[in-house]
Design an enzyme around this catalytic site. Structure first.
Site, PDB file in Angstrom:
ATOM      1  N   HIS A   1      -0.111  -0.890   3.345  1.00 33.26           N
ATOM      2  CA  HIS A   1       0.253   0.172   2.666  1.00 33.26           C
ATOM      3  C   HIS A   1       1.722   0.669   2.746  1.00 33.26           C
ATOM      4  O   HIS A   1       1.857   1.424   1.791  1.00 33.26           O
ATOM      5  CB  HIS A   1      -0.531   1.579   3.249  1.00 33.26           C
TER       6      HIS A   1
HETATM    7  C1  UD1 Z   1       1.924   8.108   4.199  1.00 32.42           C
HETATM    8  C2  UD1 Z   1       2.871   8.258   4.875  1.00 32.42           C
HETATM    9  C3  UD1 Z   1       2.924   6.821   6.185  1.00 32.42           C
HETATM   10  C4  UD1 Z   1       1.752   6.940   6.729  1.00 32.42           C
HETATM   11  C5  UD1 Z   1       0.542   6.739   5.814  1.00 32.42           C
HETATM   12  C6  UD1 Z   1      -0.859   6.448   6.269  1.00 32.42           C
HETATM   13  C7  UD1 Z   1       4.993   9.309   3.980  1.00 32.42           C
HETATM   14  C8  UD1 Z   1       6.238   8.970   3.489  1.00 32.42           C
HETATM   15  N1  UD1 Z   1       4.226   8.043   4.466  1.00 32.42           N
HETATM   16  O1  UD1 Z   1       1.709   7.120   3.244  1.00 32.42           O
HETATM   17  O2  UD1 Z   1       4.099   7.235   7.054  1.00 32.42           O
HETATM   18  O3  UD1 Z   1       1.564   5.568   7.508  1.00 32.42           O
HETATM   19  O4  UD1 Z   1       0.502   8.058   5.110  1.00 32.42           O
HETATM   20  O5  UD1 Z   1      -1.669   6.189   5.506  1.00 32.42           O
HETATM   21  O6  UD1 Z   1       4.374  10.397   4.202  1.00 32.42           O
HETATM   22  N2  UD1 Z   1      -3.370   8.363  -2.438  1.00 32.42           N
HETATM   23  C9  UD1 Z   1      -4.790   8.386  -2.832  1.00 32.42           C
HETATM   24  N3  UD1 Z   1      -5.430   9.261  -1.860  1.00 32.42           N
HETATM   25  C10 UD1 Z   1      -5.038  10.201  -0.948  1.00 32.42           C
HETATM   26  C11 UD1 Z   1      -3.456   9.948  -0.605  1.00 32.42           C
HETATM   27  C12 UD1 Z   1      -2.790   9.104  -1.442  1.00 32.42           C
HETATM   28  O7  UD1 Z   1      -5.133   8.067  -3.811  1.00 32.42           O
HETATM   29  O8  UD1 Z   1      -5.618  10.922  -0.252  1.00 32.42           O
HETATM   30  C13 UD1 Z   1      -2.478   7.387  -3.207  1.00 32.42           C
HETATM   31  C14 UD1 Z   1      -1.856   8.161  -4.374  1.00 32.42           C
HETATM   32  O9  UD1 Z   1      -1.847   7.238  -5.237  1.00 32.42           O
HETATM   33  C15 UD1 Z   1      -0.283   8.262  -3.806  1.00 32.42           C
HETATM   34  C16 UD1 Z   1      -0.280   7.060  -2.686  1.00 32.42           C
HETATM   35  O10 UD1 Z   1      -1.617   6.993  -2.180  1.00 32.42           O
HETATM   36  O11 UD1 Z   1       0.540   8.373  -4.452  1.00 32.42           O
HETATM   37  C17 UD1 Z   1       0.651   7.194  -1.661  1.00 32.42           C
HETATM   38  O12 UD1 Z   1       0.375   8.345  -0.868  1.00 32.42           O
HETATM   39  P1  UD1 Z   1       1.349   9.004   0.148  1.00 32.42           P
HETATM   40  O13 UD1 Z   1       0.834  10.045   0.823  1.00 32.42           O
HETATM   41  O14 UD1 Z   1       2.850   9.340  -0.620  1.00 32.42           O
HETATM   42  O15 UD1 Z   1       1.694   7.848   1.195  1.00 32.42           O
HETATM   43  P2  UD1 Z   1       1.029   6.749   1.871  1.00 32.42           P
HETATM   44  O16 UD1 Z   1       1.243   5.735   1.472  1.00 32.42           O
HETATM   45  O17 UD1 Z   1      -0.482   7.340   2.278  1.00 32.42           O
END
Ligand code: UD1
Length: 357
Positions: free
Chosen positions: A203
């Site tokens: 991820h």
């Molecule tokens: C975040 C943390 C990372 C952690 C991870 C655990 C930051 C910078 N990164 O990364 O350190 O290891 O969480 O999972 O904070 N999305 C969904 N549903 C959700 C959440 C996210 O679909 O409930 C999708 C969206 O397209 C979003 C993407 O995932 O844009 C990334 O989500 P984001 O919260 O930015 O970062 P993670 O990759 O989850």
């Protein structure tokens, strides 16, 4: 003393669960959730399984660019602090929710405590490394999971308030590990046997863009035997966008994101764990499962030094070779504490000295 605990993402729910249970014995606890993770599989399922319950405040920030997300969190957390009037703020790990909680506390002159302080990958291209460095610099009470974390902080001139307490994820792994294997239908529900498959997760930002993503898909295709991959929504989106999802699904068992118990059950019975997650590297070690880390660096360097983890980056040859010969180190010391980190942290946070000193 009133403490505001700021959570928001999956790894934070996992860390907060054992700690909140101890904190309510010592302080008046108010929980604010940023809503960074909002999908049921990434958020609510953890609250239900781990007994976290609903947060007192839900900010519902959701996804966006780093700036959009962090900005919305800053506004929401600041409003919450002005409303709740806590005596201190507690943040966890290294996500954008951590950074936002830390910045609000600092700007409003509130003492800040950081769970999982002192971790470093020494790679400032990672958003998480930026978050860690800033948060530790702003914290007055720094809960370190290991000696390495204490040393990392000392190298940056931070010694005051740094406490070696152990890792709260050890508390949870010991409490729920055996129960997870008993309760979860996995791996049997997939027709898999103990030691008969690899468990993978992907991820990280750096691994969900091309060409890294394609190289990781190629590496996973080349792993001998079954591979199970609970897929993070970020990675699913990236795979679809790059036209790689169908190809990956032909090579590995793709599952939806899993709750703590199902993931832990799959991990405990895996032959090897292939991951770019920080938490999963550490959990693999805690459950004595060899790990292959698809990154150039790790914060959990002890797992590599002790011979239980190897760094392959996104190199398909290295991933294939490492998965074929997983490392089981000669020893397995308790480098991340004794499983009582949460009660130690709760007692320390309740003491007035760190806030006023
Ligand atoms: C975040 C943390 C990372 C952690 C991870 C655990 C930051 C910078 N990164 O990364 O350190 O290891 O969480 O999972 O904070 N999305 C969904 N549903 C959700 C959440 C996210 O679909 O409930 C999708 C969206 O397209 C979003 C993407 O995932 O844009 C990334 O989500 P984001 O919260 O930015 O970062 P993670 O990759 O989850």
């Amino acid at each position: 003393m009133r403490l505001l605990s700021v959570t928001g993402t999956r790894p934070q729910f996992v860390k907060a669960a054992p700690l909140h249970a101890e904190l309510v014995k010592q302080v008046e606890l108010v929980v604010a959730d940023t809503g960074q993770h909002y999908d049921h599989e990434l958020s609510r399922v953890f609250n239900e399984e781990l007994g976290l319950g609903d947060p007192d405040v839900q900010l519902g920030v959701g996804s966006g660019s780093h700036a959009e997300m962090t900005a919305a969190m800053l506004v929401g957390i600041e409003r919450t602090v002005l409303d709740v009037r806590p005596d201190a703020v507690l943040v966890y790990g290294d996500t954008n929710s951590t950074l936002a909680g830390a910045l609000v506390a600092a700007k409003l002159g509130l003492p800040l405590a950081h769970v999982e302080a002192g971790l470093r990958s020494f790679d400032m291209r990672m958003p998480e490394e930026v978050n860690r460095v800033v948060c530790d610099r702003l914290s007055r009470l720094l809960f370190c999971p290991s000696e390495v974390a204490i040393a990392n902080l000392a190298a940056e001139g931070i010694t005051r308030g740094a406490e070696l307490v152990g890792d709260v994820m050890v508390d949870l792994a010991r409490l729920l590990g055996p129960l997870a294997s008993e309760r979860s239908p996995y791996p049997a529900a997939l027709g898999l046997e103990r030691g008969g498959y690899a468990l993978a997760t992907v991820h990280r930002q750096a691994n969900t863009v091309q060409p890294a993503l394609g190289r990781i898909v190629e590496g996973l295709e080349r792993v001998a035997g079954p591979v199970v991959l609970p897929l993070h929504p970020r990675t699913r989106e990236a795979l679809s966008g790059a036209g790689l999802l169908a190809r990956l699904e032909r090579a590995v068992h793709v599952l939806p994101p899993l709750g703590y118990l199902d993931f832990t059950a799959l991990l405990r019975a895996a032959r090897v764990c292939l991951t770019d997650s920080g938490g999963a590297q550490k959990e693999a070690y805690l459950h004595s499962v060899p790990c292959v880390t698809m990154r150039e660096t790790t914060e959990w360097i002890e797992t590599v030094e002790l011979g239980w983890n190897v760094l392959t980056a996104d190199d398909p040859d290295a991933i294939e070779a490492a998965a074929a010969a997983p490392l089981r180190g000669p020893t397995h010391p308790d480098v991340y504490g004794d499983g009582h980190a949460a009660s130690r942290m709760a007692k320390l946070v309740a003491e007035p000295a760190w806030r006023t000193g």
